[in-house]
Design a protein around this motif. Sequence first.
Motif, short mmCIF file in Angstrom:
data_model
loop_
_atom_site.label_atom_id
_atom_site.label_comp_id
_atom_site.label_asym_id
_atom_site.label_seq_id
_atom_site.Cartn_x
_atom_site.Cartn_y
_atom_site.Cartn_z
N GLY A 1 0.83 -1.21 0.00
CA GLY A 1 0.00 0.00 0.00
C GLY A 1 0.86 1.25 0.00
N GLY A 2 0.25 2.37 0.42
CA GLY A 2 0.97 3.64 0.42
C GLY A 2 0.71 4.39 -0.86
N ASP A 3 1.66 5.22 -1.24
CA ASP A 3 1.54 6.01 -2.47
C ASP A 3 2.01 5.20 -3.67
OD1 ASP A 3 0.63 8.24 -1.08
OD2 ASP A 3 2.66 8.98 -0.72
N ILE A 4 1.36 5.44 -4.80
CA ILE A 4 1.77 4.80 -6.04
C ILE A 4 3.05 5.48 -6.52
CG2 ILE A 4 1.17 4.34 -8.45
CD1 ILE A 4 -1.78 4.34 -7.59
N CYS B 1 2.78 3.91 -12.90
CA CYS B 1 1.76 4.12 -13.94
C CYS B 1 2.32 4.00 -15.35
CB CYS B 1 1.04 5.45 -13.72
SG CYS B 1 -0.02 5.43 -12.24
N PRO B 2 3.50 4.56 -15.64
CA PRO B 2 4.08 4.32 -16.97
C PRO B 2 4.33 2.82 -17.23
CG PRO B 2 5.16 6.18 -15.94
CD PRO B 2 4.28 5.56 -14.89
N ALA B 3 4.64 2.08 -16.19
CA ALA B 3 4.85 0.64 -16.35
C ALA B 3 3.53 -0.06 -16.71
CB ALA B 3 5.44 0.04 -15.07
N VAL B 4 2.45 0.33 -16.04
CA VAL B 4 1.13 -0.24 -16.34
C VAL B 4 0.74 0.11 -17.77
CG1 VAL B 4 -1.33 -0.24 -15.74
CG2 VAL B 4 0.40 -0.23 -13.93
N LYS B 5 0.99 1.34 -18.17
CA LYS B 5 0.70 1.78 -19.55
C LYS B 5 1.50 0.96 -20.56
CE LYS B 5 -0.61 4.80 -22.80
NZ LYS B 5 -1.40 4.12 -23.80
N LEU C 1 -5.32 -0.46 -9.84
CA LEU C 1 -4.16 0.24 -10.40
C LEU C 1 -4.44 0.93 -11.73
CD1 LEU C 1 -1.40 0.87 -9.38
CD2 LEU C 1 -0.58 -1.27 -10.34
N PRO C 2 -5.04 0.26 -12.73
CA PRO C 2 -5.30 0.99 -13.99
C PRO C 2 -6.15 2.26 -13.78
CG PRO C 2 -5.54 -1.36 -14.35
CD PRO C 2 -5.39 -1.16 -12.85
N LEU D 1 -7.57 -3.23 -17.98
CA LEU D 1 -6.91 -4.27 -18.77
C LEU D 1 -7.98 -5.10 -19.47
CD1 LEU D 1 -4.19 -5.47 -16.23
CD2 LEU D 1 -3.84 -4.11 -18.28
N PRO D 2 -7.64 -5.79 -20.55
CA PRO D 2 -8.64 -6.57 -21.28
C PRO D 2 -9.02 -7.88 -20.59
CG PRO D 2 -6.51 -6.73 -22.35
CD PRO D 2 -6.36 -5.75 -21.23
N PHE D 3 -8.65 -8.02 -19.33
CA PHE D 3 -9.01 -9.19 -18.55
C PHE D 3 -9.04 -8.76 -17.08
CE2 PHE D 3 -4.48 -9.21 -19.47
CZ PHE D 3 -3.93 -9.16 -18.21
N PRO D 4 -9.85 -9.44 -16.28
CA PRO D 4 -9.88 -9.09 -14.86
C PRO D 4 -8.60 -9.54 -14.15
CG PRO D 4 -11.52 -10.79 -15.37
CD PRO D 4 -10.82 -10.45 -16.64
N ILE D 5 -8.17 -8.74 -13.20
CA ILE D 5 -7.04 -9.14 -12.35
C ILE D 5 -7.64 -9.99 -11.24
CG2 ILE D 5 -5.21 -8.33 -10.83
CD1 ILE D 5 -5.08 -5.80 -12.58
#
Length: 127
Positions: free
Chosen positions: A54-57, A62-66, A103-104, A112-116
């Motif tokens: 947890g904590g701050d993102i 976010c660039p990694a998720v992108k 996260l997204p 994302l095109p699928f559920p986490i």
Amino acid sequence: MVVVGNRKQLMSLLLLLCMIISGVVIPPPWAEAQVTCPGLVNTLLPCANYVLNGGDIPATCCPAVKKVEDSLKTKQDRQSACQCVKETFAKAKPDQLKRAQDLPANCHLPALPFPISPNVDCSSISK
């Protein structure tokens, strides 16, 4: 009879012939996922501490998720990534799973095109 012009062409032809005889089949490049689980996990490392604790993102998360979203171009890529995520979160705590699922949206990116989820059927992922 095939006439081969030089040694390089002959070697290529022999290699191809050996592959055909031995039954080795080279799948077309579009038949396999380009996304691998180790590559996916490595790309998302900037998000690991946030998802786990947890904590701050972190700014690099976010660039990694992108980058992951952008890499999911084919059905095989999406299914491969889905399977990786499914296995990765199989033993996650509920709060860790929730942070990963959010996260997204928290990064202001499309889902994302699928559920986490550890319960998703990755073979049903098409889009």
